[in-house]
Design a protein around this motif. Structure first.
Motif, PDB file in Angstrom:
ATOM      1  N   ILE A 437       7.004  11.805  25.064  1.00  0.00           N
ATOM      2  CA  ILE A 437       7.184  10.461  24.047  1.00  0.00           C
ATOM      3  C   ILE A 437       7.853   9.948  23.520  1.00  0.00           C
ATOM      4  CG2 ILE A 437       6.219  11.971  22.440  1.00  0.00           C
ATOM      5  CD1 ILE A 437       4.411   9.054  21.074  1.00  0.00           C
ATOM      6  N   ALA A 438       8.585   8.227  24.063  1.00  0.00           N
ATOM      7  CA  ALA A 438       9.494   7.541  24.168  1.00  0.00           C
ATOM      8  C   ALA A 438       9.619   6.337  23.664  1.00  0.00           C
ATOM      9  CB  ALA A 438      11.168   8.166  24.853  1.00  0.00           C
ATOM     10  N   ARG A 439       9.470   6.508  21.687  1.00  0.00           N
ATOM     11  CA  ARG A 439       8.878   5.060  21.258  1.00  0.00           C
ATOM     12  C   ARG A 439       9.534   5.185  19.805  1.00  0.00           C
ATOM     13  NH1 ARG A 439       2.368   4.592  22.519  1.00  0.00           N
ATOM     14  NH2 ARG A 439       1.940   6.053  20.697  1.00  0.00           N
ATOM     15  N   GLN A 440       9.470   4.003  18.910  1.00  0.00           N
ATOM     16  CA  GLN A 440       9.980   3.975  17.861  1.00  0.00           C
ATOM     17  C   GLN A 440       9.334   4.096  16.899  1.00  0.00           C
ATOM     18  OE1 GLN A 440      12.260   0.612  16.460  1.00  0.00           O
ATOM     19  NE2 GLN A 440      13.108   2.096  14.589  1.00  0.00           N
ATOM     20  N   ARG A 441       8.789   5.325  16.178  1.00  0.00           N
ATOM     21  CA  ARG A 441       7.588   5.224  15.401  1.00  0.00           C
ATOM     22  C   ARG A 441       7.441   4.280  14.391  1.00  0.00           C
ATOM     23  NH1 ARG A 441       6.211   9.622  13.108  1.00  0.00           N
ATOM     24  NH2 ARG A 441       7.475  10.477  13.680  1.00  0.00           N
ATOM     25  N   GLN A 442       6.154   4.051  14.000  1.00  0.00           N
ATOM     26  CA  GLN A 442       5.692   2.967  13.313  1.00  0.00           C
ATOM     27  C   GLN A 442       5.919   2.462  12.217  1.00  0.00           C
ATOM     28  OE1 GLN A 442       2.068   1.665  15.258  1.00  0.00           O
ATOM     29  NE2 GLN A 442       1.369   0.308  13.155  1.00  0.00           N
ATOM     30  N   GLU A 443       6.435   1.065  11.032  1.00  0.00           N
ATOM     31  CA  GLU A 443       5.853   1.545  10.226  1.00  0.00           C
ATOM     32  C   GLU A 443       5.198   0.263   9.744  1.00  0.00           C
ATOM     33  OE1 GLU A 443       9.678   0.718   6.383  1.00  0.00           O
ATOM     34  OE2 GLU A 443       9.979   1.239   8.546  1.00  0.00           O
ATOM     35  N   ASN A 444       5.112   0.127   8.979  1.00  0.00           N
ATOM     36  CA  ASN A 444       3.779  -0.249   7.990  1.00  0.00           C
ATOM     37  C   ASN A 444       4.314  -1.381   6.852  1.00  0.00           C
ATOM     38  OD1 ASN A 444       2.432  -0.827  10.510  1.00  0.00           O
ATOM     39  ND2 ASN A 444       0.604   0.553   9.330  1.00  0.00           N
ATOM     40  N   LYS A 445       4.885  -2.763   6.476  1.00  0.00           N
ATOM     41  CA  LYS A 445       4.988  -3.177   5.618  1.00  0.00           C
ATOM     42  C   LYS A 445       4.048  -4.504   4.437  1.00  0.00           C
ATOM     43  CE  LYS A 445      10.210  -3.040   6.548  1.00  0.00           C
ATOM     44  NZ  LYS A 445      11.655  -3.967   6.998  1.00  0.00           N
ATOM     45  N   PRO A 446       3.578  -3.070   3.425  1.00  0.00           N
ATOM     46  CA  PRO A 446       2.356  -3.953   3.171  1.00  0.00           C
ATOM     47  C   PRO A 446       2.378  -5.690   2.400  1.00  0.00           C
ATOM     48  CG  PRO A 446       2.811  -1.598   2.000  1.00  0.00           C
ATOM     49  CD  PRO A 446       3.185  -2.025   2.415  1.00  0.00           C
ATOM     50  N   GLY A 447       1.569  -6.552   2.788  1.00  0.00           N
ATOM     51  CA  GLY A 447       1.706  -7.826   2.420  1.00  0.00           C
ATOM     52  C   GLY A 447       2.929  -8.850   3.000  1.00  0.00           C
ATOM     53  N   TYR A 448       3.754  -8.197   4.140  1.00  0.00           N
ATOM     54  CA  TYR A 448       4.686  -8.157   4.527  1.00  0.00           C
ATOM     55  C   TYR A 448       4.708  -9.856   5.432  1.00  0.00           C
ATOM     56  CZ  TYR A 448       9.797  -9.414   5.268  1.00  0.00           C
ATOM     57  OH  TYR A 448      11.380  -9.539   4.882  1.00  0.00           O
ATOM     58  N   ALA A 449       3.491  -9.770   6.192  1.00  0.00           N
ATOM     59  CA  ALA A 449       2.436 -10.728   6.990  1.00  0.00           C
ATOM     60  C   ALA A 449       2.638 -12.015   5.967  1.00  0.00           C
ATOM     61  CB  ALA A 449       1.586 -10.322   8.035  1.00  0.00           C
ATOM     62  N   ASP A 450       2.007 -12.741   4.992  1.00  0.00           N
ATOM     63  CA  ASP A 450       2.179 -13.305   4.355  1.00  0.00           C
ATOM     64  C   ASP A 450       3.774 -14.040   3.776  1.00  0.00           C
ATOM     65  OD1 ASP A 450      -0.996 -13.169   4.653  1.00  0.00           O
ATOM     66  OD2 ASP A 450      -0.795 -12.147   2.042  1.00  0.00           O
ATOM     67  N   LYS A 451       4.215 -13.302   3.339  1.00  0.00           N
ATOM     68  CA  LYS A 451       5.865 -13.804   3.096  1.00  0.00           C
ATOM     69  C   LYS A 451       6.448 -14.211   4.506  1.00  0.00           C
ATOM     70  CE  LYS A 451       6.991  -9.962   0.078  1.00  0.00           C
ATOM     71  NZ  LYS A 451       7.801  -9.142  -0.991  1.00  0.00           N
ATOM     72  N   ILE A 452       6.358 -13.988   5.863  1.00  0.00           N
ATOM     73  CA  ILE A 452       6.712 -14.369   6.566  1.00  0.00           C
ATOM     74  C   ILE A 452       5.666 -15.855   6.811  1.00  0.00           C
ATOM     75  CG2 ILE A 452       7.235 -14.349   9.624  1.00  0.00           C
ATOM     76  CD1 ILE A 452       7.250 -11.059   9.231  1.00  0.00           C
ATOM     77  N   ARG A 453       5.010 -16.191   6.843  1.00  0.00           N
ATOM     78  CA  ARG A 453       4.152 -16.772   7.176  1.00  0.00           C
ATOM     79  C   ARG A 453       4.796 -18.274   6.610  1.00  0.00           C
ATOM     80  NH1 ARG A 453      -0.565 -13.359   7.737  1.00  0.00           N
ATOM     81  NH2 ARG A 453      -0.679 -13.336   9.937  1.00  0.00           N
ATOM     82  N   ALA A 454       4.634 -17.712   4.422  1.00  0.00           N
ATOM     83  CA  ALA A 454       5.272 -18.591   3.852  1.00  0.00           C
ATOM     84  C   ALA A 454       6.362 -19.184   4.261  1.00  0.00           C
ATOM     85  CB  ALA A 454       4.951 -18.386   3.014  1.00  0.00           C
ATOM     86  N   ARG A 455       7.589 -18.415   4.484  1.00  0.00           N
ATOM     87  CA  ARG A 455       8.669 -18.942   4.941  1.00  0.00           C
ATOM     88  C   ARG A 455       8.903 -19.815   5.945  1.00  0.00           C
ATOM     89  NH1 ARG A 455      12.328 -13.989   6.230  1.00  0.00           N
ATOM     90  NH2 ARG A 455      11.248 -13.115   3.846  1.00  0.00           N
TER      91      ARG A 455
END
Length: 466
Positions: A437-455
């Motif tokens: 297995i050779a892939r970067q560990r997944q990281e979830n950032k709570p609520g960050y999707a809404d910030k990206i959309r607003a920006r």
């Protein structure tokens, strides 16, 4: 009796309006002069001399050592062309067939019948003729009251009575070799074209009391000489029908012969089915009980028995028995598939060997690779084989499993029974039976999707207002 051949291939072919020398224009995938020389070789001619002129080096390059060559530096007519072969064949005893290099439809069977009649009758010359309702452009065969051949008159030199004759000269002859070259010395250029006609040899021999015979072909298509693109198209059409018919009589099912294109050298086994829109060319060999098409292109390939190819392109590839390819697969040169291999949709294979039972089901690229038996390569997996300068090899052992969207960065080896997890980029060897297995560990950032959309929304509104 020794059999010899002279193939006339010196004409420039101005009416073709092409940079390609006339006799090298292909008919069903093979240059015209190749068809003619094949027919000559099949009637056991011991020596074949090709008279070349314009494009001499290109003709020699194509035919290679399959013939001898003489050069006609100036194109002064067919008689002058044949005379150039005297240095090679003038001392031979036997029968010489003279045939034009732009008559690709002449068959070995017809040449054999011409030789047979000539030899049985002890003739000095035997002309291959055909009967045409509209003989415009062809020389006429003029017979006497006893139906014996007297002479051949070219179209431009015909009287009104001669012009009405339906029997035409196809340009193919058998001659007693010694009498041919003796008569050529007496040919003049006193005619409308101011050329030395080979046809004049017939009249010269008859005047000397020699016997002249004619064999009329049953198939007028064989008389076609290709001088322009229209005639080339006609020859292609006739040849294609002939080839398709041969395969159907040999046990091949061709669903729609009118939309199926098969090259002259293709071999197809019995009970194979060819669907519409398929082109099969080159030295392709297809086994028995295969299913090919629709709309597939296969060139210089070897397909064993019970192979299925659907909506795919294959070039210089091999496939073992009961392998399935497509739809929409691309097998490039060097692709070698074992038995029971599955190549699915939008898969490209190049310079790679896949052993029995392996599967590449969809949306993958396998290049410069050695793949073992019963390997599964998942959707979107690729072998990363090129660094911009060099190609490197990927090796995958038997029973290995390569997950979806895997990059195998060559050179790299995946061991027997190894498992590569989906989404991995593999840069180091994987030992037998290991999981990689050779892939970067997944990281979830709570609520960050809404910030990206607003920006993004704010940026768009600013641009619209400015």
């Amino acid at each position: 009796m020794k059999r010899l051949a002279i193939v006339l291939a010196a004409g420039q072919g101005k009416r073709m309006k092409s940079k390609l020398y006339k006799v090298l224009h292909p008919v069903c995938g093979k240059p015209m002069v190749g068809h003619v020389l094949d027919a000559v070789n099949k009637v056991n001619c011991e020596r074949s001399v090709v008279v070349v002129g314009h494009g001499a080096e290109a003709v020699r390059s194509y035919l290679g050592t399959t013939a001898e060559y003489v050069l006609q530096e100036q194109q002064l007519g067919t008689g002058h062309a044949v005379k150039q072969a005297k240095a090679l064949l003038g001392g031979e005893e036997g029968t010489t067939v003279v045939v034009c290099g732009d008559t690709p439809l002449v068959t070995p069977e017809t040449l054999e019948a011409l030789f047979a009649l000539h030899e049985e009758q002890g003739a000095a010359v035997t002309v291959l003729t055909a009967s045409m309702d509209n003989p415009q452009g062809y020389g006429r065969v003029i017979r006497g009251a006893d139906s014996a051949v007297q002479r051949i008159v070219e179209q431009k030199d015909c009287s009104p009575e001669e012009d009405a004759v339906k029997e035409i000269n196809t340009g193919t002859y058998c001659f007693d070799n010694a009498k041919l070259f003796a008569a050529l010395e007496k040919v003049t250029n006193q005619n409308a074209q101011q050329e030395y006609y080979l046809t004049d040899v017939v009249g010269i021999l008859v005047a000397e009391g020699e016997k002249a015979c004619a064999h009329m072909t049953k198939d007028t298509e064989e008389s076609i000489g290709v001088n322009d693109r229209v005639a080339l198209s006609e020859a292609e059409s006739f040849m294609r029908r002939r080839i398709v018919k041969k395969h159907m009589l040999g046990g091949v099912t061709i669903i729609d012969p009118s939309s199926t294109y098969i090259g002259a050298d293709v071999e197809i086994g019995a009970d194979t089915v060819i669907y519409p829109g398929t082109t099969i060319s080159g030295k392709t060999v297809i086994g028995e009980e295969c299913i090919i098409g629709p709309h597939s292109e296969i060139e210089d390939c070897i397909l064993r028995d019970k192979v299925t190819v659907k909506h795919s392109v294959l070039c210089q590839a091999e496939a073992g028995s009961e392998t399935t390819i497509g739809p929409f697969a691309y097998l490039r040169p060097g692709a070698k598939l074992g038995e029971h291999v599955k190549i699915g949709d939008f898969v490209e294979i190049k310079n790679a060997t896949l052993d029995d039972g392996s599967k590449v089901s969809h949306l993958s690229y396998v290049g410069d690779a050695l793949v073992g038996k019963n390997v599964n390569i998942g959707c979107g997996a690729i072998t990363v084989n090129y660094d911009g300068y060099n190609k490197s090899i990927t090796e995958i052992g038997d029973d290995a499993f390569v997950g979806s969207n895997v990059n195998l960065v060559a050179p790299v080896k995946i061991g027997r029974g190894a498992y590569v997890v989906a989404g991995s980029t593999i840069t180091h060897n994987v030992p037998d039976s290991d999981l990689a297995i050779a892939r970067q560990r997944q990281e979830n950032k709570p609520g960050y999707a809404d910030k990206i959309r607003a920006r993004a929304k704010a940026k768009k509104e600013r641009e619209q207002q400015s």
